[in-house]
Enzyme design. Structure first.
Site, PDB file in Angstrom:
ATOM      1  N   ASP A  79      66.885  41.736  32.223  1.00  0.00           N
ATOM      2  CA  ASP A  79      65.657  41.742  33.446  1.00  0.00           C
ATOM      3  C   ASP A  79      66.074  42.823  33.924  1.00  0.00           C
ATOM      4  O   ASP A  79      66.796  42.834  34.634  1.00  0.00           O
ATOM      5  CB  ASP A  79      65.289  40.849  34.026  1.00  0.00           C
ATOM      6  CG  ASP A  79      64.606  40.858  34.886  1.00  0.00           C
ATOM      7  OD1 ASP A  79      63.795  41.511  35.315  1.00  0.00           O
ATOM      8  OD2 ASP A  79      64.594  39.345  35.999  1.00  0.00           O
ATOM      9  N   GLU A 116      59.915  45.473  41.747  1.00  0.00           N
ATOM     10  CA  GLU A 116      59.812  44.989  41.511  1.00  0.00           C
ATOM     11  C   GLU A 116      60.734  43.195  41.836  1.00  0.00           C
ATOM     12  O   GLU A 116      59.722  42.164  42.959  1.00  0.00           O
ATOM     13  CB  GLU A 116      59.677  44.473  40.199  1.00  0.00           C
ATOM     14  CG  GLU A 116      58.880  43.105  39.420  1.00  0.00           C
ATOM     15  CD  GLU A 116      60.085  42.311  38.941  1.00  0.00           C
ATOM     16  OE1 GLU A 116      59.011  41.575  39.073  1.00  0.00           O
ATOM     17  OE2 GLU A 116      60.790  42.355  39.214  1.00  0.00           O
ATOM     18  N   GLU A 125      51.751  48.010  45.178  1.00  0.00           N
ATOM     19  CA  GLU A 125      51.332  48.931  46.086  1.00  0.00           C
ATOM     20  C   GLU A 125      49.969  49.569  45.038  1.00  0.00           C
ATOM     21  O   GLU A 125      49.555  50.690  46.188  1.00  0.00           O
ATOM     22  CB  GLU A 125      52.593  49.447  46.969  1.00  0.00           C
ATOM     23  CG  GLU A 125      53.214  48.733  47.893  1.00  0.00           C
ATOM     24  CD  GLU A 125      52.375  48.397  49.727  1.00  0.00           C
ATOM     25  OE1 GLU A 125      51.109  49.738  49.299  1.00  0.00           O
ATOM     26  OE2 GLU A 125      53.033  47.580  49.504  1.00  0.00           O
ATOM     27  N   GLU A 128      46.592  48.557  44.706  1.00  0.00           N
ATOM     28  CA  GLU A 128      46.060  48.615  46.283  1.00  0.00           C
ATOM     29  C   GLU A 128      45.533  49.699  46.643  1.00  0.00           C
ATOM     30  O   GLU A 128      44.243  50.207  46.919  1.00  0.00           O
ATOM     31  CB  GLU A 128      47.081  48.048  47.829  1.00  0.00           C
ATOM     32  CG  GLU A 128      47.585  46.401  47.245  1.00  0.00           C
ATOM     33  CD  GLU A 128      48.312  45.975  48.932  1.00  0.00           C
ATOM     34  OE1 GLU A 128      48.084  44.855  48.487  1.00  0.00           O
ATOM     35  OE2 GLU A 128      48.855  46.919  48.742  1.00  0.00           O
ATOM     36  N   SER A 209      53.195  33.491  39.134  1.00  0.00           N
ATOM     37  CA  SER A 209      53.320  34.654  39.936  1.00  0.00           C
ATOM     38  C   SER A 209      54.431  35.137  39.206  1.00  0.00           C
ATOM     39  O   SER A 209      55.156  34.881  38.358  1.00  0.00           O
ATOM     40  CB  SER A 209      53.139  34.313  41.280  1.00  0.00           C
ATOM     41  OG  SER A 209      52.510  35.493  41.832  1.00  0.00           O
ATOM     42  N   GLY A 210      55.169  35.569  40.758  1.00  0.00           N
ATOM     43  CA  GLY A 210      56.566  36.374  39.844  1.00  0.00           C
ATOM     44  C   GLY A 210      57.149  37.496  39.517  1.00  0.00           C
ATOM     45  O   GLY A 210      57.831  38.181  38.825  1.00  0.00           O
ATOM     46  N   ALA A 227      53.537  38.342  26.798  1.00  0.00           N
ATOM     47  CA  ALA A 227      54.275  37.864  26.406  1.00  0.00           C
ATOM     48  C   ALA A 227      55.986  38.638  26.150  1.00  0.00           C
ATOM     49  O   ALA A 227      56.264  39.205  25.905  1.00  0.00           O
ATOM     50  CB  ALA A 227      53.657  37.933  24.735  1.00  0.00           C
ATOM     51  N   TYR A 244      71.454  35.354  34.803  1.00  0.00           N
ATOM     52  CA  TYR A 244      69.731  34.923  35.054  1.00  0.00           C
ATOM     53  C   TYR A 244      70.429  36.059  36.354  1.00  0.00           C
ATOM     54  O   TYR A 244      71.542  35.260  37.351  1.00  0.00           O
ATOM     55  CB  TYR A 244      68.909  34.743  34.735  1.00  0.00           C
ATOM     56  CG  TYR A 244      67.968  34.877  36.138  1.00  0.00           C
ATOM     57  CD1 TYR A 244      67.242  36.424  35.187  1.00  0.00           C
ATOM     58  CD2 TYR A 244      67.289  34.232  36.962  1.00  0.00           C
ATOM     59  CE1 TYR A 244      65.996  36.185  36.006  1.00  0.00           C
ATOM     60  CE2 TYR A 244      66.595  34.648  37.901  1.00  0.00           C
ATOM     61  CZ  TYR A 244      65.406  35.712  37.172  1.00  0.00           C
ATOM     62  OH  TYR A 244      64.640  36.503  37.471  1.00  0.00           O
ATOM     63  N   SER A 320      31.873  13.536  45.481  1.00  0.00           N
ATOM     64  CA  SER A 320      31.585  14.457  44.141  1.00  0.00           C
ATOM     65  C   SER A 320      31.681  15.290  43.313  1.00  0.00           C
ATOM     66  O   SER A 320      32.348  16.377  43.565  1.00  0.00           O
ATOM     67  CB  SER A 320      30.592  13.973  43.864  1.00  0.00           C
ATOM     68  OG  SER A 320      29.297  14.099  41.990  1.00  0.00           O
ATOM     69  N   ASP A 358      30.093  45.482  29.809  1.00  0.00           N
ATOM     70  CA  ASP A 358      30.699  45.200  31.019  1.00  0.00           C
ATOM     71  C   ASP A 358      30.396  43.345  31.442  1.00  0.00           C
ATOM     72  O   ASP A 358      31.436  43.222  32.410  1.00  0.00           O
ATOM     73  CB  ASP A 358      30.275  46.183  31.760  1.00  0.00           C
ATOM     74  CG  ASP A 358      29.844  47.584  31.732  1.00  0.00           C
ATOM     75  OD1 ASP A 358      31.487  48.028  31.365  1.00  0.00           O
ATOM     76  OD2 ASP A 358      28.952  48.485  32.284  1.00  0.00           O
ATOM     77  N   HIS A 381      42.010  34.201  42.878  1.00  0.00           N
ATOM     78  CA  HIS A 381      41.440  33.441  41.266  1.00  0.00           C
ATOM     79  C   HIS A 381      40.954  31.911  41.870  1.00  0.00           C
ATOM     80  O   HIS A 381      41.661  31.303  42.208  1.00  0.00           O
ATOM     81  CB  HIS A 381      42.055  33.578  40.041  1.00  0.00           C
ATOM     82  CG  HIS A 381      41.655  33.804  39.369  1.00  0.00           C
ATOM     83  ND1 HIS A 381      40.867  33.070  38.289  1.00  0.00           N
ATOM     84  CD2 HIS A 381      41.541  35.103  38.143  1.00  0.00           C
ATOM     85  CE1 HIS A 381      40.446  33.598  37.749  1.00  0.00           C
ATOM     86  NE2 HIS A 381      41.092  34.565  37.017  1.00  0.00           N
TER      87      HIS A 381
END
EC number: 3.4.-.-
Length: 442
Positions: A79, A116, A125, A128, A209-210, A227, A244, A320, A358, A381
């Protein structure tokens, strides 16, 4: 120290102690604690993202992004450098094609993110800064962090839009696994990591995430996937991998223990590179909205079953899920009709082709709520978000799930169940609105 003896004599020094490896202490020290004083220096430092562009020949204003970070805590043998190496080789491969006169249909952006490990700063950044462009032009983001976290089988996390793409691609690639010579990657993957929901198919996990895909998928609604090769999670239940983020995570660790022939790196490069190639070069985007319909029904059933652990409260507060199930049903029907039109339309008509693509490209955007999730405005999301209780894991219908979590201990039950009802409405509206984006254009 307590615990087991060192595995090798080279671990023992010259002092008259046991040199056990822990955990804990022995004898008179067994109840004592170690107090550490940590002195950190906070400073503002410039970071650098590196972006390479391969301009598309037909649709240069449509972007497919392959990105991974290059900063590491120490040497970063796995990593991130196992991922950075794959990005470099993928870039070199596409560069070779370009020298031969080839260009992709759509523009490919290759990204090397900085910082990261300090909170996904580089990718966040940049996204954004370019959010307006990405919202209008972003087709897909493929993440390229660590290529391996084991050497057992393939692991894929992605949006349901990419399921069919991944299945078809892995059926064309050779498996690197021992005992699967002459068989496809899809076959070994299915055998070693079968889907718990779909018989005869491999497991694909939700995006959590992460990692650097977060801003693209969770905030901007750009279809994303990743992947890598992983371990056997049934026998190795610890999280991550040994060493790690430590000083021992080196090139030698990879070369001697994980992937001496680098065959797993090659396979991951073929999967990631193949996904980028298909997304950038297919005339019709290789997204299948029907797979989204299938998982939406599964997720709706799951969250409903969780809520039914409180049948009395459901009745008391008139809760409901009918609106959500109705929206999912409508999405399923409209997605099916869209797929039929996708097979039959005139692909030589550039306007019609662009319109259909599209609709596929913007489907993921339709699941974005600009207000974000409650108390988590950066996660927008409605179908997927990191779990509030484990950032690395993904959760479905996170707004409803978070509202239901530990609800029996809430101080004001009426308000708590009102929040659940509100999140059901948000989810139902979002799914129905997403379905409408696939409807035939009047």
């Amino acid at each position: 120290m307590g615990g087991s003896a060192p595995p090798d004599s080279s671990w023992r020094g010259s002092l008259k102690v046991s040199y056990n490896v822990g955990p804990g202490f022995t004898g008179n020290f067994s109840t004592q604690k170690v107090k550490m004083h940590i002195h950190s220096t906070n400073e503002v430092t410039r970071i650098y993202n590196v972006i390479g562009t391969l301009r598309g020949a037909v649709e240069p204003d449509r972007y497919v992004i392959l990105g991974g970070h290059r900063d590491s805590w120490v040497f970063g043998g796995i990593d991130p450098q196992s991922g950075a190496a794959v990005v470099h080789e993928t870039v070199r491969s596409f560069g070779t094609l370009k020298k031969e006169g080839w260009r992709p249909r759509r523009t490919i952006l290759f990204a090397s993110w900085d910082a990261e490990e300090f909170g996904l700063l580089g990718s966040t950044e940049w996204a954004e800064d370019n959010s307006r462009l990405l919202q209008e032009r972003g087709v897909a983001y493929i993440n390229a962090d660590s290529s391996i976290e084991g050497n057992y089988t393939l692991r894929v996390d992605c949006t349901p839009l990419m399921y069919s793409l991944v299945y078809n691609l892995t059926k064309e690639l050779k498996s690197p696994d021992e005992g699967f010579e002459g068989k496809s990657l899809y076959e070994s993957w299915t055998k070693k990591s079968p889907s718990p929901e779909f018989s005869g198919m491999p497991r694909i996990s939700k995006l959590g995430s992460g990692n650097d895909f977060e801003v693209f998928f969770q905030r901007l609604g750009i279809a994303s996937g990743r992947a890598r090769y992983t371990k056997n999670w049934e026998t190795n239940k610890f999280s991550g991998y040994p060493l790690y983020h430590s000083v021992y995570e080196t090139y030698e660790l990879v070369e001697k223990f994980y992937d001496p022939m680098f065959k797993y790196h090659l396979t991951v490069a073929q999967v990631r590179g193949g996904m980028v190639f298909e997304l950038a070069n297919s005339i019709v985007l290789p997204f299948d909205c029907r797979d989204y319909a299938v998982v939406l029904r599964k997720y709706a059933d799951k969250i409903y079953n969780i809520s039914m652990k409180h049948p009395q409260e459901m009745k008391t507060y008139s809760l409901s899920f009918d609106s959500l199930f109705s929206a999912v049903k409508n999405f399923t029907e409209i997605a099916s009709k869209f797929s039929e039109r996708l097979q039959d339309f005139d692909k030589s008509n550039p306007i019609l082709l662009r319109m259909m693509n599209d609709q596929l490209m913007f489907l993921e955007r339709a699941f974005i709520d600009p207000l974000g999730l409650p108390d988590r405005p950066f996660y927008r999301h409605v179908i997927y978000a990191p779990s509030s209780h484990n950032k690395y894991a993904g959760e479905s219908f996170p707004g409803i799930y978070d509202a239901l979590f530990d609800i029996e201990s809430k101080v004001d039950p009426s308000k708590a169940w009102g929040d659940v009802k509100r999140q059901i409405s948000v989810a139902a509206f979002t799914v129905q609105a997403a379905a409408e984006t696939l409807s035939e254009v009047a």
